[in-house]
Design an enzyme around this catalytic site. Structure first.
Site, PDB file in Angstrom:
ATOM      1  N   CYS A  97       0.829  -1.210   0.000  1.00 55.77           N
ATOM      2  CA  CYS A  97       0.000   0.000   0.000  1.00 55.77           C
ATOM      3  C   CYS A  97       0.862   1.257   0.000  1.00 55.77           C
ATOM      4  O   CYS A  97       0.465   2.297  -0.532  1.00 55.77           O
ATOM      5  CB  CYS A  97      -0.944   0.000   1.193  1.00 55.77           C
ATOM      6  N   HIS A 254      -1.435   1.717   7.714  1.00 54.21           N
ATOM      7  CA  HIS A 254      -1.760   1.670   6.287  1.00 54.21           C
ATOM      8  C   HIS A 254      -1.367   3.004   5.657  1.00 54.21           C
ATOM      9  O   HIS A 254      -1.515   4.057   6.283  1.00 54.21           O
ATOM     10  CB  HIS A 254      -3.265   1.414   6.139  1.00 54.21           C
ATOM     11  N   ASN A 278      -7.414   6.120   0.100  1.00 58.11           N
ATOM     12  CA  ASN A 278      -6.979   4.779   0.484  1.00 58.11           C
ATOM     13  C   ASN A 278      -6.642   4.011  -0.796  1.00 58.11           C
ATOM     14  O   ASN A 278      -7.504   3.861  -1.668  1.00 58.11           O
ATOM     15  CB  ASN A 278      -8.115   4.073   1.241  1.00 58.11           C
TER      16      ASN A 278
END
Length: 690
Positions: A97, A254, A278
């Site tokens: 990520c 994250h 995201n």
């Protein structure tokens, strides 16, 4: 006017021509493409094959992946469809990520994007199954060539993919970055700032939000306006919290991308907003100002359109800046120039780059906590000669980066804890010794030692000379590093690694027999008993003589001299070339040996019969051999044991060979020049005799 990023269709940019192609063939992307077009074949990259070795190094896929070209997955593949935007980045079955957050941020800077993703390629005319992408690595741009075979499962891309299933630029970019780092698995886990720097060659700046300045919103606004790349994240307290979802829809541990800032009037108040994405392409904030929150109902459709507000579950969302500061912990900014975000003016920066290494046993000294070895670290002299305009001091930014740690993960390498310290330079040249650091404190240092790829800091010091010491926190840890120094005015930097300087004394003349000492008379008797009337000893006989004498030296702890050392001694002292040592040659060597023994005892600080390899630089210098770091590293590799210690036999062997090599060079050099000319026969003869 508040700044807000908007998606723009990129204009074709010329391919930069100063990037070095990374391919074993030595051919450029265009040469490889033309070769495929002429032969009517599709490119297959042998450097990064379509096999499990390119996927993982510590495991095998849980399901069988099939490598397919885009044209085998969809009927009408496109490289870029309607412009490369942040919505083209959806995470697959790989924990990268951090990389995806960086790619999403990259799409907001069209100029930087066009450099990383050259637009001279696609699936139309000129398609040959080959693509290329450009990344910055340790001061240079690399052009990474790949084929377009991608891992799939049931005709779906396994890893990074676009929301449009026939768009492939982002998946191919991920593959090129995986190749750069050795495998897809190497991309698991990381910090967005790492990839941001690889996309831009920029300078990292990290903010802990709870410690951020009052004008933090304005700092972020200015960063976006200057084209900086921004990421953010929420800290985890332990591994079990990684990617845990909070009640408000945020993911801990994250990487997110900051994609925009704006302000709106809401019930008579001016509200600061921040837009975050995201990289999963889903799972969003569900608090105030989220996609379906009631706050939007009081906003006009025109205002909603201006802000790009949608209720789609696309991973992107707005939130109040105050909520952002409450729920996020860290912001990473990759600045394309070193200008301070608190400063309203842009400057032209001078940059110098140093490539170096921490090598166990010679230059891996650790931080100042380890005084006995700290001084052996690389030392870089920084001369600040001009004050900044209208300032009393000189501003510079020092960025220390450890190299290739991600690519070396397959061999067990992790990010080391690194940092640096800055000292006032004394009025002398040369590598500073331990005593200097014992009695002098640093003037400045990196904010912390931390296990990130790069540690950077901004400083302002008066004009003068300084010494910058880059190091790992713990000693004996090996890595290559790149140190970048940015300064507003030209700064002069110099590696304080010492040049080779050999100071050999003249060989003494033999002492008349009637003037011999009692010790020398005992030597003569022992020598005659072993050698016979010719008074010459072989290497085996010399081994017996020296060990018989040295074992009486109770201060010197060692097992015995080896036969190899004695052969090297004869090679050094044998003037007749018969492979033996005469007594007069032995007497000369004995004087030399006594001096070397005294030095060894001086540096055997714990009286264990061994010397630390970190003391070798000083010990050799005292013996007349000033050597550079690279040569010292070779010596340590050859003579030190696994605990980085040298016993007396290793130490003596090293000194004998150094003196032998130095005297041979002196004999062969013409008019004391720093070079000699040898043919292959002469070279081999010399190396076999040293």
């Amino acid at each position: 006017m508040p700044y807000l990023h908007r998606s723009l269709r990129p204009q074709p940019q010329p391919v930069p021509r100063d990037a070095r192609t990374v391919h074993s063939s030595g051919h450029s992307f265009e040469q490889l493409r033309q070769s495929c077009l002429q032969s009517g074949t599709l490119f297959e990259d042998a450097d990064f094959p379509a096999s499990n070795s390119s996927l993982f190094y510590s495991e095998r896929p849980q399901v069988p992946f099939v490598w397919k070209r885009p044209g085998e997955i969809v009927e009408n593949p496109e490289f870029i469809l309607g412009g490369a935007t942040r919505t083209d980045i959806c995470q697959g079955e790989l924990g990268d990520c951090w990389l995806l957050a960086a790619i999403a941020s990259l799409t907001l800077n069209q100029k930087a994007l066009a450099r990383v993703v050259p637009q001279d390629q696609g699936f139309g005319s000129g398609y040959a199954g080959i693509f290329h992408f450009q990344f910055w690595q340790h001061s240079e741009w690399l052009d990474v060539v790949i084929d377009d075979r991608l891992p799939t499962f049931r005709d779906r891309l396994v890893f990074l993919h676009s929301a449009d299933h026939n768009e492939f630029w982002s998946a191919l970019l991920e593959k090129a970055y995986a190749k750069l780092n050795g495998s897809y698995e190497a991309l698991k886990g990381g910090s967005a700032i790492e990839a941001m720097e690889d996309f831009t060659g920029g300078v990292a700046e990290n903010f802990q939000i709870r410690e951020a300045p009052e004008d933090f919103y304005e700092i972020l606004e200015k960063a976006l306006r200057r084209g900086s790349l921004l990421g953010c994240s929420i800290d985890t307290l332990n591994a079990s919290e990684s990617e845990a979802r909070t009640p408000l829809g945020l993911i801990k541990g994250h990487a997110y991308t900051v994609t925009g800032l704006d302000q709106v009037n809401f019930h008579g108040q001016r509200i600061k907003l921040i837009r975050v994405r995201n990289p999963w392409g889903q799972v969003e904030w569900n608090g105030p100002w989220s996609d379906s929150s009631p706050e939007w109902r009081s906003m006009s459709l025109e205002e909603q359109k201006r802000l790009g507000h949608t209720a789609l579950d696309d991973g992107e969302f707005w939130m109040a800046f105050e909520d952002f500061k409450t729920h996020f912990d860290k912001v990473e900014i990759c600045n394309l120039t070193p200008d301070a975000l608190e400063d309203n003016t842009l400057h032209k920066w001078e940059v110098t780059i140093h490539q170096g290494s921490w090598v166990r046993g010679s230059t891996a000294g650790g931080c100042r906590n380890f005084l006995d070895t700290f001084w052996t670290n690389p030392q870089i002299k920084l001369s600040l000669t001009e004050r900044d305009e209208g300032q009393e001091g000189c501003t510079f930014l020092a960025a220390l980066m450890q190299k290739d740690r991600r690519r070396l993960k397959r061999f067990g390498a992790n990010m080391l804890t690194i940092g640096y310290a800055i000292y006032q330079c004394p009025d002398k040249d040369g590598h500073l010794n331990r005593d200097f650091f014992r009695y002098h404190a640093s003037l400045a240092r990196s904010k912390t030692f931390i296990n990130l790829r790069e540690v950077s800091g901004r400083f302002q010091l008066p004009p003068g000379d300084y010494i910058l010491i880059p190091s790992t926190f713990e000693p004996h840890q090996e890595a290559d590093f790149c140190l970048r120094i940015f300064s507003e005015k030209k700064a002069v930097t110099q590696d304080l690694d010492e040049n080779i300087d050999i100071d050999l004394p003249e060989l003494p003349k033999p002492t008349p027999q009637e003037e011999e000492t009692e010790e020398e008379r005992q030597f003569r008797a022992l020598f005659r008993r072993i050698a016979g009337e010719d008074m010459e000893v072989s290497a085996e006989e010399l081994e017996y003589v020296l060990n018989a004498v040295l074992q009486k030296k109770t201060a010197l702890k060692f097992k015995r001299l080896s036969l190899l050392s004695c052969r090297n001694i004869i090679s050094l002292m044998d003037t007749s070339g018969n492979g033996k040592m005469e007594f007069e040659e032995f007497r000369v060597f004995w004087d030399k040996l006594r001096y070397w023994m005294d030095l060894f005892l001086q540096f055997d600080v714990d009286k264990s019969g061994t010397m630390s390899s970190y003391e070798l630089r000083t010990a050799l210098k005292a013996a007349g051999f000033q050597l550079g770091s690279h040569l010292l590293q070779l010596i340590v590799l050859r003579y030190a044991d696994e605990n980085l210690q040298l016993d007396f036999d290793d130490y003596l062997n090293c000194l004998v060979r150094l003196e032998n090599a130095s005297r041979v060079f002196q004999c062969l050099s013409v008019k004391n020049k720093d070079f000699i000319h040898l043919n292959i026969n002469e070279f081999i003869n010399l190396t076999m005799n040293i």
